[in-house]
Design a protein around this motif. Structure first.
Motif, mmCIF file in Angstrom:
data_model
loop_
_atom_site.group_PDB
_atom_site.id
_atom_site.type_symbol
_atom_site.label_atom_id
_atom_site.label_comp_id
_atom_site.label_asym_id
_atom_site.label_seq_id
_atom_site.Cartn_x
_atom_site.Cartn_y
_atom_site.Cartn_z
ATOM 1 N N TYR A 259 34.293 35.849 34.177
ATOM 2 C CA TYR A 259 34.140 35.504 35.551
ATOM 3 C C TYR A 259 33.086 34.316 35.756
ATOM 4 O O TYR A 259 33.514 33.409 36.597
ATOM 5 C CB TYR A 259 33.961 36.535 36.372
ATOM 6 N N LEU B 237 35.686 40.270 43.545
ATOM 7 C CA LEU B 237 36.628 40.043 42.442
ATOM 8 C C LEU B 237 36.018 41.620 41.786
ATOM 9 O O LEU B 237 34.843 41.730 41.413
ATOM 10 C CB LEU B 237 36.368 39.104 41.575
ATOM 11 N N VAL C 115 40.450 40.430 44.819
ATOM 12 C CA VAL C 115 41.119 40.324 43.640
ATOM 13 C C VAL C 115 40.639 41.554 42.792
ATOM 14 O O VAL C 115 39.770 41.814 42.412
ATOM 15 C CB VAL C 115 40.642 39.046 43.172
ATOM 16 N N ASP D 235 41.488 42.841 39.134
ATOM 17 C CA ASP D 235 41.831 42.666 37.930
ATOM 18 C C ASP D 235 42.382 43.812 36.993
ATOM 19 O O ASP D 235 41.285 44.750 36.563
ATOM 20 C CB ASP D 235 40.908 41.994 37.132
#
Ligand SMILES: Cc1ncc(COP(=O)(O)O)c(C=O)c1O
Length: 364
Positions: A127, A162, A192, A194
Motif C-alpha cells: 500500500y 483501505l 476499499v 482487500d
C-alpha cells in the motif's frame, strides 16, 4: 565491467541520468522469495499448497487454440462468471492482472485526493509503495494492542480508507457488521476492502455493495483458487467505481488478462466443489498448526487466513526465520517495528506443516 565499478554501491552503479524524477524517489515492494531450488518447504508467500482444479488446466489447454487472437479486452466471460457467483451484475465487476494490478488502478483512479488515505500501520506492505508511485498522501493508523483494526481509530479527516480483511500479515478479520459500520460512519469516503484471504473463514463485504456506493471489494484467485501464477484478481463495486477502474485500465493496457488467464479463471470460479474441498482442508490444517505452535510455546494470533502470524517469547523472529532457512524451510519475516519477532507462516500440506513443527521443536 571493471572491478572498481562492480564494487560501487548498487544504487550508484544502476542510477541513470535518463531516469524520470519519480523513479529516483521510489522504494519498490520486495516480494517474498521464489527460490529456484527444489526440495524446500515453501511457506513464505501464502500460496495454496494444492494444485488448481483440473478443470482449470483443461480450460487453459483448450484456450491455446485462440492464442493468435487478442483476448476480449473486457473479459466478458469472466466478469459474467464472477457476477453470477457473487450475485451482482457484470457491470459491477472489474478484472485485472492479479489484485495487485487492481489495487494499483484503484490508487490512481479513486484514492488520490487532497485529504490523506488511511490504512493500518501493520498491513500489506504494497500500500505505501502505491502511494509513492501515484503521489497519494496517506496516514498509517496503528493497530490496537491486540494487533486488531479498531474502526473507532478511523474517525478522523481522510479522503478514503483501505483495509485488508482479513488483515495481512496478522490474519485477523473484521465482521461484515463492523465493515458496514465503517461504511456508514464514512458515507463520503471510499472504503476499499482487500479480501485477498477472505475465503479461508473471513466475512466478505460483497453483500454490502448493493446498499453502499462507497464500497469497493477486491479479491484474488491467487490464494483460494491456487492460481498465483495465472495472475487474476477482481473487484466488485457499484458501476461508477468500476467505470473509474475501466478508464484507468484502458489508458494503460487494454488486455491485462490474456486468453489463457480468462479461460482458466472462468473454470476456477465455476468449480465450487474443488474450491470448497480445498479451502476446508486449508482451514483445518491452519487450526491444527496453530495448536501445534501453541504447544511449542508460540503466541499465535487468531487467523482467518491461509497463514499464521506467530512469535515465540524466547526467540527473535529473524533468528528463527534464518534457522528454518538453514533447514530448508522458508517462512516470511518482516524487519519492521512491532512485528519483527513474528513469523508469517503459510499453511502448507499436512506433511509440510508436520515438517515445520518437527524442525521448530528442535529449535525452541
Ligand atoms: C493483502 C494482499 N492483497 C493483495 C495481494 C496480491 O495478490 P495478487 O496480486 O496475487 O492477486 C496480496 C498478495 O500476497 C496480499 O497479501
Amino acid at each position: 565491467m571493471s572491478s572498481s565499478a562492480s564494487c560501487r554501491p548498487i544504487k550508484a552503479r544502476l542510477m541513470s541520468r535518463f531516469w524520470s524524477p519519480i523513479v529516483r524517489t521510489l522504494t519498490p515492494y520486495v516480494p517474498g522469495e521464489q527460490p529456484k531450488a527444489d526440495g524446500l518447504v515453501k511457506l513464505n508467500t501464502n500460496e495454496n499448497p494444492y494444485p488448481p482444479s483440473v478443470r482449470v488446466l483443461e480450460a487453459i489447454n483448450a484456450a491455446t487454440a485462440r492464442l493468435r487472437l487478442y483476448p476480449d479486452p473486457r473479459a466478458t466471460a469472466l466478469r459474467e462468471a464472477i457476477a453470477a457467483r457473487y450475485g451482482v451484475a457484470p457491470d459491477e465487476v472489474f478484472v485485472g492482472n492479479g489484485s495487485d494490478e487492481i489495487l494499483a488502478h484503484t490508487f490512481q483512479a479513486l484514492l488520490k485526493h487532497d485529504a490523506p488515505l488511511l490504512f493500518p500501520d501493520i498491513t500489506y506492505s504494497f500500500y505505501p509503495v502505491y502511494c509513492g508511485l501515484y503521489g497519494v498522501a496517506y496516514e498509517e493508523v496503528p493497530l490496537d494492542g491486540a494487533m486488531r483494526v479498531d474502526i473507532a481509530d478511523y474517525r478522523r479527516p481522510c479522503s478514503a480508507i483501505l483495509i485488508a480483511n482479513p488483515n495481512a500479515p496478522t490474519g485477523i478479520g473484521l465482521s461484515r457488521e463492523t465493515i458496514e459500520t465503517l461504511l456508514a460512519e464514512h458515507p463520503d469516503q471510499l472504503v476499499v476492502v482487500d479480501e485477498a484471504y477472505v475465503d479461508f473463514g473471513g466475512d466478505s463485504a460483497i453483500p454490502l455493495v448493493a446498499r453502499h456506493d462507497n464500497l469497493l471489494v477486491i479479491q484474488t484467485l491467487s490464494k483460494s483458487r491456487a492460481l498465483a501464477g495465472l495472475r487474476v484478481g477482481f473487484a466488485i463495486g457499484q458501476p461508477p467505481l468500476i467505470e473509474a477502474l475501466e478508464r484507468v485500465k484502458d489508458s494503460f493496457n487494454s488486455y491485462p488478462l490474456d486468453c489463457l488467464a480468462i479461460a482458466g479463471a472462468v473454470a476456477a470460479i465455476n468449480d465450487d466443489a474443488w474450491f470448497q474441498d480445498t479451502r476446508s482442508r486449508i482451514m483445518a490444517g491452519r487450526d491444527a498448526l496453530a495448536q501445534d505452535l501453541a504447544a511449542l510455546g508460540f503466541e499465535v494470533l487468531p487467523s482467518q487466513a491461509n497463514f499464521l502470524f506467530a512469535r515465540h517469547p524466547g526467540h527473535h523472529g529473524a533468528g528463527l526465520a534464518a534457522g528454518l532457512r538453514q533447514r530448508n524451510i522458508l517462512v516470511r519475516h518482516f524487519k519492521k517495528p512491532r512485528i519483527q519477532d513474528f513469523l508469517r507462516i503459510t499453511v502448507g500440506t499436512q506433511e509440510q506443516c508436520n515438517r515445520l513443527v518437527d524442525v521448530l521443536r528442535g529449535m525452541v
